[in-house]
Write a protein that holds these residues in place. Structure first.
Motif, short mmCIF file in Angstrom:
data_model
loop_
_atom_site.label_atom_id
_atom_site.label_comp_id
_atom_site.label_asym_id
_atom_site.label_seq_id
_atom_site.Cartn_x
_atom_site.Cartn_y
_atom_site.Cartn_z
N PHE A 254 102.40 51.04 -30.52
CA PHE A 254 101.21 51.28 -29.70
C PHE A 254 100.09 52.01 -30.45
O PHE A 254 98.92 51.90 -30.07
N ASP A 255 100.41 52.76 -31.50
CA ASP A 255 99.40 53.55 -32.20
C ASP A 255 99.03 52.97 -33.56
O ASP A 255 98.52 53.67 -34.43
N ARG A 256 99.27 51.67 -33.74
CA ARG A 256 98.94 50.99 -35.00
C ARG A 256 97.94 49.87 -34.76
O ARG A 256 97.87 49.31 -33.66
N PRO A 257 97.18 49.49 -35.78
CA PRO A 257 96.16 48.44 -35.61
C PRO A 257 96.72 47.09 -35.18
O PRO A 257 96.00 46.30 -34.58
N ARG A 258 98.01 46.80 -35.47
CA ARG A 258 98.60 45.52 -35.10
C ARG A 258 98.87 45.39 -33.61
O ARG A 258 99.12 44.28 -33.11
N LEU A 282 95.22 38.79 -27.09
CA LEU A 282 94.05 39.65 -27.23
C LEU A 282 94.31 40.66 -28.34
O LEU A 282 95.28 41.39 -28.30
N THR A 283 93.42 40.69 -29.36
CA THR A 283 93.62 41.49 -30.56
C THR A 283 92.37 42.33 -30.87
O THR A 283 91.30 42.12 -30.30
N ALA A 294 92.99 47.74 -31.02
CA ALA A 294 94.37 47.62 -30.55
C ALA A 294 94.49 47.55 -29.03
O ALA A 294 95.06 48.44 -28.39
N PRO A 295 93.96 46.50 -28.39
CA PRO A 295 94.02 46.40 -26.93
C PRO A 295 95.45 46.23 -26.42
O PRO A 295 96.22 45.41 -26.90
N GLY A 296 95.81 47.03 -25.40
CA GLY A 296 97.16 46.94 -24.84
C GLY A 296 97.23 47.54 -23.46
O GLY A 296 96.24 48.02 -22.90
N GLY A 297 98.44 47.52 -22.88
CA GLY A 297 98.65 48.10 -21.57
C GLY A 297 97.94 47.37 -20.45
O GLY A 297 97.51 47.99 -19.47
N LEU A 298 97.83 46.05 -20.55
CA LEU A 298 97.02 45.29 -19.59
C LEU A 298 97.70 45.21 -18.22
O LEU A 298 98.87 44.87 -18.11
N GLU A 299 96.93 45.52 -17.19
CA GLU A 299 97.30 45.33 -15.79
C GLU A 299 96.16 44.60 -15.09
O GLU A 299 95.09 44.38 -15.70
N ASN A 321 95.78 57.82 -41.75
CA ASN A 321 97.05 57.47 -42.39
C ASN A 321 97.76 56.33 -41.66
O ASN A 321 98.97 56.33 -41.49
N GLY A 322 96.95 55.37 -41.20
CA GLY A 322 97.51 54.16 -40.60
C GLY A 322 97.84 54.24 -39.13
O GLY A 322 98.33 53.26 -38.56
N ARG A 323 97.59 55.39 -38.48
CA ARG A 323 97.93 55.55 -37.06
C ARG A 323 96.71 56.02 -36.28
O ARG A 323 95.89 56.80 -36.77
#
Length: 338
Positions: A254-258, A282-283, A294-299, A321-323
Motif C-alpha cells: 500500500f505504501d509503494r508506487p506499484r 487504475l495506476t 498509487a490509487p487504492g482502497g476504492l469503494e 527511500n521508496g516508500r
C-alpha cells in the motif's frame, strides 16, 4: 498530528479496460461471457485530510440525501477519522468515529491499527465494519460496531471479532453490499501474505441486522498476477449492467508506487471471480503527473441524484527511500458505466 493540505488537484483521466470474448465459469458450472468493463470519469482530489482507505456514507433524511460522511483508516489522533460534506466538494474534518476499543481488542496507543472502515445504514441505526487488533491472537480481525448516529461514536458488538481467519493470518478490509434480493454480504481479505502466501478475497452472507454471519464463506480471488506482489486487498463490488458483479480491489504494497487498483468479474456474488486484464485497472501513470500517486482502497456510493461514484485514496507526497509516508487524499470519480 496536523499536516499541511495541498491545493486540490483535478485528475483528467477516463479509465476503461477493453476485454473481448472472455468467459467466466460460475459456481453452478455455467460459462458466462464477461460484459463490458466499468468506466470511471475524471477524478478529483476532494479532500486532502490524510483519509486513507476511504468510505463515503450518504446520510438521508425523509428519503433524501442531506449530507455525506467519509470514514478513513486510523491516523493519530483519530482511530477512525471522518470528514463531512453537503455537496461532495467542500469537506470539513469530523469526529473520531471509534474513540474507544472493544474489550477484546489489543491496545493501540497510536491509533495505527484501525483499518479500512465500511458503514451500513440499516434504516434504524448504523453498523461500522472495521479492522482492529485482536489481543488473544495478536492478529488483525474484523469487528462490527453500532451507533444511532452516522458519525458515531460507534461501540463494538459482541465479545470478539466478527471475522478472523486465524489459520490464514487474520482478516482485514471489510466491505458490505446488498445483493439484488436485498440480502447482505460481507467481503474481506485474508492475511495470507503475512505468512508468505498469496492473499485472497472472500465473501460471506450476513444476518439481516448485519451483525452476524450466515452461511458459508466463499473465496473470490487470489493474488496471482505479478503486479500484485502476492497481495490483493480492499474488495468492493458493484452490480454489472448485464448481470454478475464487478469486483474492485487493490494490489501490491500500500505504501509503494506499484500500488494500484484492479478489477475482476464475478458471474455470481459468491464467486469465483476472474481477472479481466493482466494489469491493473487504475495506476499512478493513469492519474498523470499531478502529485497524486498509487490509487487504492476504492469503494463506491450513490449521491442524492442516484449517480454512482467511486471513492479512493492517493498519496500526495513523494516517496522517501521508496516508500510513501504522508499523506493521502480522498479522490472522487463518477462511474460512467459498468
Amino acid at each position: 498530528m496536523s499536516r499541511p493540505r495541498p491545493t486540490p488537484v483535478l485528475v483528467g483521466v477516463v479509465v476503461v479496460i477493453m476485454v473481448a470474448g472472455a468467459l467466466v465459469v460460475s459456481r453452478s458450472g455455467r460459462a458466462t461471457a464477461t460484459p463490458r468493463p466499468p468506466v470511471l470519469g475524471p477524478a478529483r482530489a476532494a479532500y486532502n485530510g490524510d483519509l486513507g482507505d476511504p468510505f463515503v456514507l450518504p446520510v438521508t433524511s425523509a428519503g433524501s440525501v442531506v449530507r455525506f460522511v467519509a470514514f478513513g483508516t486510523g491516523d493519530w489522533p483519530a482511530r477512525i477519522p471522518t470528514a463531512h460534506s453537503t455537496d461532495l466538494t467542500t469537506w470539513e474534518k469530523g469526529p473520531d468515529a471509534l474513540p474507544d476499543l472493544p474489550g477484546w481488542a489489543a491496545p493501540d496507543p497510536r491509533h495505527s491499527l484501525s483499518w479500512a472502515p465500511a458503514v451500513l445504514d440499516t434504516g434504524h441505526g448504523y453498523v461500522l465494519y472495521v479492522t482492529l487488533p485482536d489481543a488473544r491472537s495478536g492478529q488483525q480481525c474484523i469487528v462490527a460496531a453500532t451507533s444511532a448516529a452516522p458519525d458515531g461514536p460507534y461501540a463494538g458488538v459482541g465479545d470478539g471479532p466478527l471475522v478472523c481467519q486465524h489459520d490464514l493470518g487474520g482478516s482485514i478490509d471489510p466491505s458490505v453490499v446488498r445483493d439484488r434480493s436485498g440480502r447482505l454480504h460481507l467481503l474481506w481479505k485474508d492475511e495470507g501474505n503475512t505468512r508468505g502466501r498469496p492473499s485472497r478475497l472472500w465473501e460471506q452472507p450476513l444476518t439481516g441486522d448485519g451483525l452476524g454471519l450466515a452461511g458459508a464463506a466463499h473465496r473470490l480471488l487470489s493474488a496471482v498476477r505479478p503486479w500484485q506482489d502476492k497481495i490483493v486487498e480492499e474488495p468492493a463490488v458493484i452490480p454489472a449492467a448485464d448481470g454478475g458483479w464487478w469486483l474492485f480491489y487493490s494490489g501490491s504494497l500500500f505504501d509503494r508506487p506499484r500500488y494500484a487498483t484492479g478489477v475482476a468479474y464475478c458471474a455470481e456474488l459468491e464467486g469465483p471471480c476472474r481477472e479481466v486484464s493482466d494489469g491493473p485497472f487504475l495506476t499512478t501513470a493513469a492519474l498523470g503527473e499531478d502529485g497524486q500517486y498509487a490509487p487504492g482502497g476504492l469503494e463506491t456510493f450513490r449521491d442524492g441524484h442516484g449517480a454512482l461514484w467511486a471513492v479512493f485514496d492517493t498519496w500526495n507526497r513523494p516517496t522517501r527511500n521508496g516508500r510513501f509516508r504522508c499523506c493521502r487524499a480522498l479522490q472522487l470519480a463518477p462511474v460512467l458505466s459498468g
